[in-house]
Structure formats: C-alpha cells, structure tokens
Design a protein around this motif. Sequence first.
Motif, PDB file in Angstrom:
ATOM      1  N   ALA A 110      65.779  15.239  23.671  1.00 47.08           N
ATOM      2  CA  ALA A 110      66.458  15.896  22.554  1.00 47.08           C
ATOM      3  C   ALA A 110      66.671  14.918  21.398  1.00 47.08           C
ATOM      4  O   ALA A 110      66.493  15.284  20.228  1.00 47.08           O
ATOM      5  CB  ALA A 110      67.781  16.490  23.022  1.00 47.08           C
ATOM      6  N   LEU A 111      67.023  13.689  21.702  1.00 43.93           N
ATOM      7  CA  LEU A 111      67.219  12.686  20.643  1.00 43.93           C
ATOM      8  C   LEU A 111      65.895  12.333  19.970  1.00 43.93           C
ATOM      9  O   LEU A 111      65.850  12.157  18.746  1.00 43.93           O
ATOM     10  CB  LEU A 111      67.886  11.434  21.202  1.00 43.93           C
ATOM     11  N   ARG A 112      64.807  12.250  20.748  1.00 41.85           N
ATOM     12  CA  ARG A 112      63.492  12.011  20.144  1.00 41.85           C
ATOM     13  C   ARG A 112      63.123  13.170  19.226  1.00 41.85           C
ATOM     14  O   ARG A 112      62.567  12.972  18.145  1.00 41.85           O
ATOM     15  CB  ARG A 112      62.423  11.803  21.214  1.00 41.85           C
ATOM     16  N   GLU A 128      65.000  12.776  15.984  1.00 45.69           N
ATOM     17  CA  GLU A 128      64.465  11.704  15.151  1.00 45.69           C
ATOM     18  C   GLU A 128      63.130  12.074  14.527  1.00 45.69           C
ATOM     19  O   GLU A 128      62.841  11.708  13.390  1.00 45.69           O
ATOM     20  CB  GLU A 128      64.306  10.427  15.977  1.00 45.69           C
ATOM     21  N   PHE A 129      62.301  12.822  15.280  1.00 41.96           N
ATOM     22  CA  PHE A 129      60.954  13.185  14.843  1.00 41.96           C
ATOM     23  C   PHE A 129      60.704  14.666  15.118  1.00 41.96           C
ATOM     24  O   PHE A 129      59.909  15.021  15.976  1.00 41.96           O
ATOM     25  CB  PHE A 129      59.906  12.335  15.568  1.00 41.96           C
ATOM     26  N   PRO A 130      61.388  15.554  14.401  1.00 41.18           N
ATOM     27  CA  PRO A 130      61.333  16.985  14.734  1.00 41.18           C
ATOM     28  C   PRO A 130      59.938  17.598  14.666  1.00 41.18           C
ATOM     29  O   PRO A 130      59.632  18.509  15.439  1.00 41.18           O
ATOM     30  CB  PRO A 130      62.277  17.639  13.733  1.00 41.18           C
ATOM     31  N   LEU A 131      59.086  17.103  13.798  1.00 41.72           N
ATOM     32  CA  LEU A 131      57.753  17.691  13.675  1.00 41.72           C
ATOM     33  C   LEU A 131      56.772  17.202  14.732  1.00 41.72           C
ATOM     34  O   LEU A 131      55.653  17.713  14.810  1.00 41.72           O
ATOM     35  CB  LEU A 131      57.194  17.430  12.269  1.00 41.72           C
ATOM     36  N   GLY A 149      58.973  30.243  15.974  1.00 41.77           N
ATOM     37  CA  GLY A 149      59.234  29.184  15.002  1.00 41.77           C
ATOM     38  C   GLY A 149      59.906  27.953  15.594  1.00 41.77           C
ATOM     39  O   GLY A 149      60.399  27.110  14.855  1.00 41.77           O
ATOM     40  N   THR A 150      59.948  27.868  16.909  1.00 45.12           N
ATOM     41  CA  THR A 150      60.566  26.716  17.578  1.00 45.12           C
ATOM     42  C   THR A 150      59.523  25.633  17.816  1.00 45.12           C
ATOM     43  O   THR A 150      58.329  25.821  17.585  1.00 45.12           O
ATOM     44  CB  THR A 150      61.179  27.117  18.927  1.00 45.12           C
ATOM     45  N   ARG A 151      59.997  24.532  18.322  1.00 43.40           N
ATOM     46  CA  ARG A 151      59.124  23.446  18.795  1.00 43.40           C
ATOM     47  C   ARG A 151      59.588  23.068  20.188  1.00 43.40           C
ATOM     48  O   ARG A 151      60.723  23.316  20.562  1.00 43.40           O
ATOM     49  CB  ARG A 151      59.187  22.245  17.847  1.00 43.40           C
ATOM     50  N   ARG A 152      58.689  22.452  20.931  1.00 44.19           N
ATOM     51  CA  ARG A 152      59.016  22.045  22.292  1.00 44.19           C
ATOM     52  C   ARG A 152      58.646  20.584  22.500  1.00 44.19           C
ATOM     53  O   ARG A 152      57.653  20.106  22.001  1.00 44.19           O
ATOM     54  CB  ARG A 152      58.335  22.948  23.311  1.00 44.19           C
ATOM     55  N   ARG A 153      59.494  19.928  23.257  1.00 47.36           N
ATOM     56  CA  ARG A 153      59.262  18.532  23.625  1.00 47.36           C
ATOM     57  C   ARG A 153      59.434  18.429  25.130  1.00 47.36           C
ATOM     58  O   ARG A 153      60.452  18.869  25.675  1.00 47.36           O
ATOM     59  CB  ARG A 153      60.263  17.641  22.910  1.00 47.36           C
ATOM     60  N   LEU A 154      58.440  17.885  25.810  1.00 45.62           N
ATOM     61  CA  LEU A 154      58.498  17.779  27.262  1.00 45.62           C
ATOM     62  C   LEU A 154      59.523  16.745  27.697  1.00 45.62           C
ATOM     63  O   LEU A 154      59.762  15.749  27.013  1.00 45.62           O
ATOM     64  CB  LEU A 154      57.122  17.423  27.826  1.00 45.62           C
ATOM     65  N   VAL A 155      60.109  16.987  28.863  1.00 38.37           N
ATOM     66  CA  VAL A 155      61.083  16.082  29.467  1.00 38.37           C
ATOM     67  C   VAL A 155      60.330  15.187  30.447  1.00 38.37           C
ATOM     68  O   VAL A 155      59.629  15.690  31.334  1.00 38.37           O
ATOM     69  CB  VAL A 155      62.194  16.878  30.195  1.00 38.37           C
ATOM     70  N   ASN A 156      60.453  13.886  30.287  1.00 41.20           N
ATOM     71  CA  ASN A 156      59.771  12.949  31.186  1.00 41.20           C
ATOM     72  C   ASN A 156      60.175  13.165  32.640  1.00 41.20           C
ATOM     73  O   ASN A 156      61.365  13.321  32.939  1.00 41.20           O
ATOM     74  CB  ASN A 156      60.084  11.500  30.805  1.00 41.20           C
ATOM     75  N   GLY A 207      69.398  17.126  11.992  1.00 45.97           N
ATOM     76  CA  GLY A 207      68.860  16.986  13.345  1.00 45.97           C
ATOM     77  C   GLY A 207      68.179  18.241  13.847  1.00 45.97           C
ATOM     78  O   GLY A 207      67.437  18.894  13.115  1.00 45.97           O
ATOM     79  N   VAL A 208      68.450  18.573  15.110  1.00 46.75           N
ATOM     80  CA  VAL A 208      67.839  19.742  15.736  1.00 46.75           C
ATOM     81  C   VAL A 208      68.899  20.540  16.494  1.00 46.75           C
ATOM     82  O   VAL A 208      69.920  19.997  16.906  1.00 46.75           O
ATOM     83  CB  VAL A 208      66.688  19.372  16.701  1.00 46.75           C
ATOM     84  N   LEU A 209      68.602  21.819  16.663  1.00 46.54           N
ATOM     85  CA  LEU A 209      69.422  22.693  17.485  1.00 46.54           C
ATOM     86  C   LEU A 209      68.585  23.068  18.705  1.00 46.54           C
ATOM     87  O   LEU A 209      67.511  23.648  18.571  1.00 46.54           O
ATOM     88  CB  LEU A 209      69.828  23.953  16.715  1.00 46.54           C
ATOM     89  N   VAL A 210      69.065  22.708  19.888  1.00 46.01           N
ATOM     90  CA  VAL A 210      68.356  22.976  21.141  1.00 46.01           C
ATOM     91  C   VAL A 210      68.749  24.367  21.624  1.00 46.01           C
ATOM     92  O   VAL A 210      69.928  24.653  21.824  1.00 46.01           O
ATOM     93  CB  VAL A 210      68.695  21.906  22.204  1.00 46.01           C
TER      94      VAL A 210
END
Length: 98
Positions: free
Chosen positions: A39-41, A44-47, A55-62, A76-79
């Motif tokens: 979420a913090l990444r 910092e780098f929403p795009l 219209g959302t974006r997704r970031r994988l969880v390690n 920032g971002v809203l999760v």
Amino acid sequence: MQARFTRQARAELLAQTRYYENLRQGLGSRFRGEVEAAALRAAEFPLHGKASAGGTRRRLVNDFPFAVIYTEIAGGVLVHAIADERRPPAYWLARLPE
C-alpha cells in the motif's frame, strides 16, 4: 504520501491477518507488513500499479496471493480491497463510489 483504507478493506486486512496468525504464529504479522508495504509503494508510485476494473489499480502483495486494490487521491491512495487472488475477479467493484 499515505495509504488510507476503506472500512471494508481494513476489515479484510484484519480478517486475513487473524487467519494467517492462526495458521502459524508470526505469519499474520508478516502478512500485514507485506500488505502495508504494498500500500505504501502504491502511495509513492500510484501509476505503477496495473490498471484494473472500475478505474482502480492493483499492486501485488509479496509472498501472499493477494493484491491491494486502490485509487489515487490527493496525498496518496485509497485502498478499496485486499483482494484474495483466489476469489472471483472484481468481487469488490460494488464498493466503489458511483
């Protein structure tokens, strides 16, 4: 930059943290840490997140089969979801504001 969580996303995070902690002591804390790092990444780098439904974006969880689903907001971002990759895609779409 900060990551804010909706009530539903926070509930998913807490439920999954408890689930993993019950599997093995310390695993829940590790899961929560990885989600918060993703979420913090995103903040910092929403795009950098992959474009997703509504219209959302997704970031994988390690190290876990989850993704952080978010939208960019001022500061920032809203999760919107801590999405389990094993669930039907976009189950969380109804959560998004109209």
